[in-house]
Scaffold this motif. Structure first.
Motif, PDB file in Angstrom:
ATOM      1  N   THR A   1       0.808  -1.182  -0.026  1.00  9.57           N
ATOM      2  CA  THR A   1      -0.143  -0.058   0.035  1.00  9.57           C
ATOM      3  C   THR A   1       0.851   1.295   0.045  1.00  9.57           C
ATOM      4  O   THR A   1       2.184   1.223   0.431  1.00  9.57           O
ATOM      5  CB  THR A   1      -0.873   0.079   1.248  1.00  9.57           C
ATOM      6  N   GLU A   2       0.249   2.435  -0.411  1.00 13.92           N
ATOM      7  CA  GLU A   2       0.939   3.586  -0.358  1.00 13.92           C
ATOM      8  C   GLU A   2       0.890   4.063   1.021  1.00 13.92           C
ATOM      9  O   GLU A   2       0.034   3.882   1.930  1.00 13.92           O
ATOM     10  CB  GLU A   2      -0.048   4.747  -1.340  1.00 13.92           C
ATOM     11  N   PRO A   3       1.891   5.031   1.544  1.00 12.44           N
ATOM     12  CA  PRO A   3       2.166   5.702   2.699  1.00 12.44           C
ATOM     13  C   PRO A   3       0.737   6.613   3.022  1.00 12.44           C
ATOM     14  O   PRO A   3       0.222   7.020   2.309  1.00 12.44           O
ATOM     15  CB  PRO A   3       3.302   6.549   2.594  1.00 12.44           C
ATOM     16  N   TYR A   4       0.273   6.599   4.341  1.00  9.84           N
ATOM     17  CA  TYR A   4      -0.649   7.186   4.793  1.00  9.84           C
ATOM     18  C   TYR A   4      -0.064   8.435   5.777  1.00  9.84           C
ATOM     19  O   TYR A   4       0.906   8.139   6.495  1.00  9.84           O
ATOM     20  CB  TYR A   4      -1.387   6.477   5.501  1.00  9.84           C
ATOM     21  N   GLY A   5      -0.733   9.699   5.338  1.00 12.99           N
ATOM     22  CA  GLY A   5      -0.257  10.791   6.203  1.00 12.99           C
ATOM     23  C   GLY A   5       1.131  11.263   5.738  1.00 12.99           C
ATOM     24  O   GLY A   5       1.098  12.375   4.896  1.00 12.99           O
ATOM     25  N   LEU A   6       2.231  10.903   5.734  1.00 14.69           N
ATOM     26  CA  LEU A   6       3.538  11.156   5.464  1.00 14.69           C
ATOM     27  C   LEU A   6       3.689  10.503   4.073  1.00 14.69           C
ATOM     28  O   LEU A   6       4.111   9.405   4.131  1.00 14.69           O
ATOM     29  CB  LEU A   6       4.612  10.950   6.547  1.00 14.69           C
ATOM     30  N   LYS A   7       3.796  11.085   2.988  1.00 15.71           N
ATOM     31  CA  LYS A   7       3.631  10.411   1.783  1.00 15.71           C
ATOM     32  C   LYS A   7       5.210  10.021   1.295  1.00 15.71           C
ATOM     33  O   LYS A   7       5.401   9.211   0.419  1.00 15.71           O
ATOM     34  CB  LYS A   7       3.153  11.386   0.566  1.00 15.71           C
ATOM     35  N   ASP A   8       6.224  10.869   1.761  1.00 15.84           N
ATOM     36  CA  ASP A   8       7.751  10.708   1.183  1.00 15.84           C
ATOM     37  C   ASP A   8       8.115   9.659   1.971  1.00 15.84           C
ATOM     38  O   ASP A   8       9.077   9.991   2.805  1.00 15.84           O
ATOM     39  CB  ASP A   8       8.345  11.911   1.299  1.00 15.84           C
ATOM     40  N   GLN A   9       7.903   8.292   1.729  1.00 15.84           N
ATOM     41  CA  GLN A   9       8.339   7.449   2.381  1.00 15.84           C
ATOM     42  C   GLN A   9       8.305   5.941   1.743  1.00 15.84           C
ATOM     43  O   GLN A   9       7.340   6.153   0.625  1.00 15.84           O
ATOM     44  CB  GLN A   9       7.949   7.141   3.842  1.00 15.84           C
ATOM     45  N   PRO A  10       8.926   4.975   1.972  1.00  7.76           N
ATOM     46  CA  PRO A  10       8.604   3.691   1.009  1.00  7.76           C
ATOM     47  C   PRO A  10       7.227   3.106   1.269  1.00  7.76           C
ATOM     48  O   PRO A  10       6.453   3.393   2.139  1.00  7.76           O
ATOM     49  CB  PRO A  10       9.535   2.556   1.426  1.00  7.76           C
ATOM     50  N   LYS A  11       6.677   2.136   0.134  1.00  5.49           N
ATOM     51  CA  LYS A  11       5.594   1.647   0.357  1.00  5.49           C
ATOM     52  C   LYS A  11       5.466   0.863   1.615  1.00  5.49           C
ATOM     53  O   LYS A  11       6.421   0.199   1.815  1.00  5.49           O
ATOM     54  CB  LYS A  11       5.200   0.820  -1.151  1.00  5.49           C
ATOM     55  N   PHE A  12       4.056   0.422   2.052  1.00  9.29           N
ATOM     56  CA  PHE A  12       3.818  -0.307   3.116  1.00  9.29           C
ATOM     57  C   PHE A  12       3.483  -1.915   2.711  1.00  9.29           C
ATOM     58  O   PHE A  12       2.903  -2.045   1.520  1.00  9.29           O
ATOM     59  CB  PHE A  12       2.790   0.212   4.138  1.00  9.29           C
ATOM     60  N   ILE A  13       3.619  -2.916   3.447  1.00  8.37           N
ATOM     61  CA  ILE A  13       2.979  -3.924   3.502  1.00  8.37           C
ATOM     62  C   ILE A  13       2.155  -4.207   4.756  1.00  8.37           C
ATOM     63  O   ILE A  13       2.473  -3.906   5.730  1.00  8.37           O
ATOM     64  CB  ILE A  13       4.110  -5.274   3.718  1.00  8.37           C
ATOM     65  N   ASN A  14       0.749  -4.406   4.411  1.00 13.89           N
ATOM     66  CA  ASN A  14      -0.054  -4.374   5.524  1.00 13.89           C
ATOM     67  C   ASN A  14      -1.067  -5.863   5.441  1.00 13.89           C
ATOM     68  O   ASN A  14      -1.201  -6.317   4.421  1.00 13.89           O
ATOM     69  CB  ASN A  14      -1.433  -3.219   5.277  1.00 13.89           C
ATOM     70  N   CYS A  15      -1.253  -5.995   6.762  1.00 16.01           N
ATOM     71  CA  CYS A  15      -2.430  -7.159   6.820  1.00 16.01           C
ATOM     72  C   CYS A  15      -3.273  -6.841   8.229  1.00 16.01           C
ATOM     73  O   CYS A  15      -2.965  -6.032   8.913  1.00 16.01           O
ATOM     74  CB  CYS A  15      -1.659  -8.416   6.691  1.00 16.01           C
ATOM     75  N   ALA A  16      -4.293  -7.865   8.243  1.00 17.54           N
ATOM     76  CA  ALA A  16      -5.027  -7.923   9.362  1.00 17.54           C
ATOM     77  C   ALA A  16      -4.991  -9.201  10.180  1.00 17.54           C
ATOM     78  O   ALA A  16      -4.888 -10.259   9.234  1.00 17.54           O
ATOM     79  CB  ALA A  16      -6.287  -7.186   9.191  1.00 17.54           C
ATOM     80  N   ALA A  17      -5.306  -9.376  11.384  1.00 21.25           N
ATOM     81  CA  ALA A  17      -5.560 -10.406  12.097  1.00 21.25           C
ATOM     82  C   ALA A  17      -6.602 -10.610  12.930  1.00 21.25           C
ATOM     83  O   ALA A  17      -6.717  -9.625  13.617  1.00 21.25           O
ATOM     84  CB  ALA A  17      -4.299 -11.199  12.472  1.00 21.25           C
ATOM     85  N   LEU A  18      -7.208 -11.840  13.213  1.00 21.88           N
ATOM     86  CA  LEU A  18      -8.331 -12.046  14.153  1.00 21.88           C
ATOM     87  C   LEU A  18      -7.303 -12.904  15.380  1.00 21.88           C
ATOM     88  O   LEU A  18      -6.997 -13.985  14.961  1.00 21.88           O
ATOM     89  CB  LEU A  18      -9.389 -12.734  14.005  1.00 21.88           C
TER      90      LEU A  18
END
Length: 156
Positions: free
Chosen positions: A43-60
């Motif tokens: 995913t693209e960075p949120y808030g502060l845009k000038d940084q590397p892309k993220f990997i995101n996931c969610a868990a229960l």
């Protein structure tokens, strides 16, 4: 007492996927049982845009920890995995957020659950919708799927 908790993971420094997998392993060592884990999304960075892309996931997860105990444990894991907090929304090796804790609304000085901005974050809602599309936000009374669908520009 057992609690069902949804958590979100993010990483944009180092081996991003490995950072998340290491966080999950550390949580398992602390008797947190993983019931569901989403796909990892870039995913693209949120808030502060000038940084590397993220990997995101969610868990229960299932845990016996009280909310503040859980938060403290997650902060310890972040620190152990190299998380440094020096810039708001800045780059990080790992970020672990509590999204929902059972169906409770919690307003402590250092902990607000449901996560106060999750309804505006596609990078949280997309993986969460994969594992809990019908979960109803206890404050907003909307499903995860509905919140994801409402984000401008998101086409499902």
């Amino acid at each position: 007492m057992e609690h069902l908790v949804y958590v979100a993971f993010g990483s944009n420094l180092g081996d991003r996927k490995e950072n998340i997998l290491r966080a999950i392993e550390e949580m398992k060592k602390k008797q947190m049982e993983f019931l569901r884990i989403s796909t990892m999304y870039e995913t693209e960075p949120y808030g502060l845009k000038d940084q590397p892309k993220f990997i995101n996931c969610a868990a229960l997860i299932r845990t016996s920890y009280a909310p503040m105990e859980l938060m403290d444990m997650l902060l310890d894991i972040e620190k152990a995995l190299g998380r440094v907090r020096n810039v708001k929304w800045g780059p990080r090796t790992i970020d672990i957020d509590i999204l929902f804790y059972d169906h409770r609304i919690i307003n402590f000085v250092d902990l607000i659950i449901p996560h106060p901005d999750l309804q505006n974050r596609e990078f949280v809602l997309r993986p969460l919708a994969e594992i809990a599309p019908d979960y109803i936000h206890p404050k907003l009374k909307k499903s995860v799927f509905e919140m994801l669908n409402e984000i401008e520009g998101v086409k499902i």
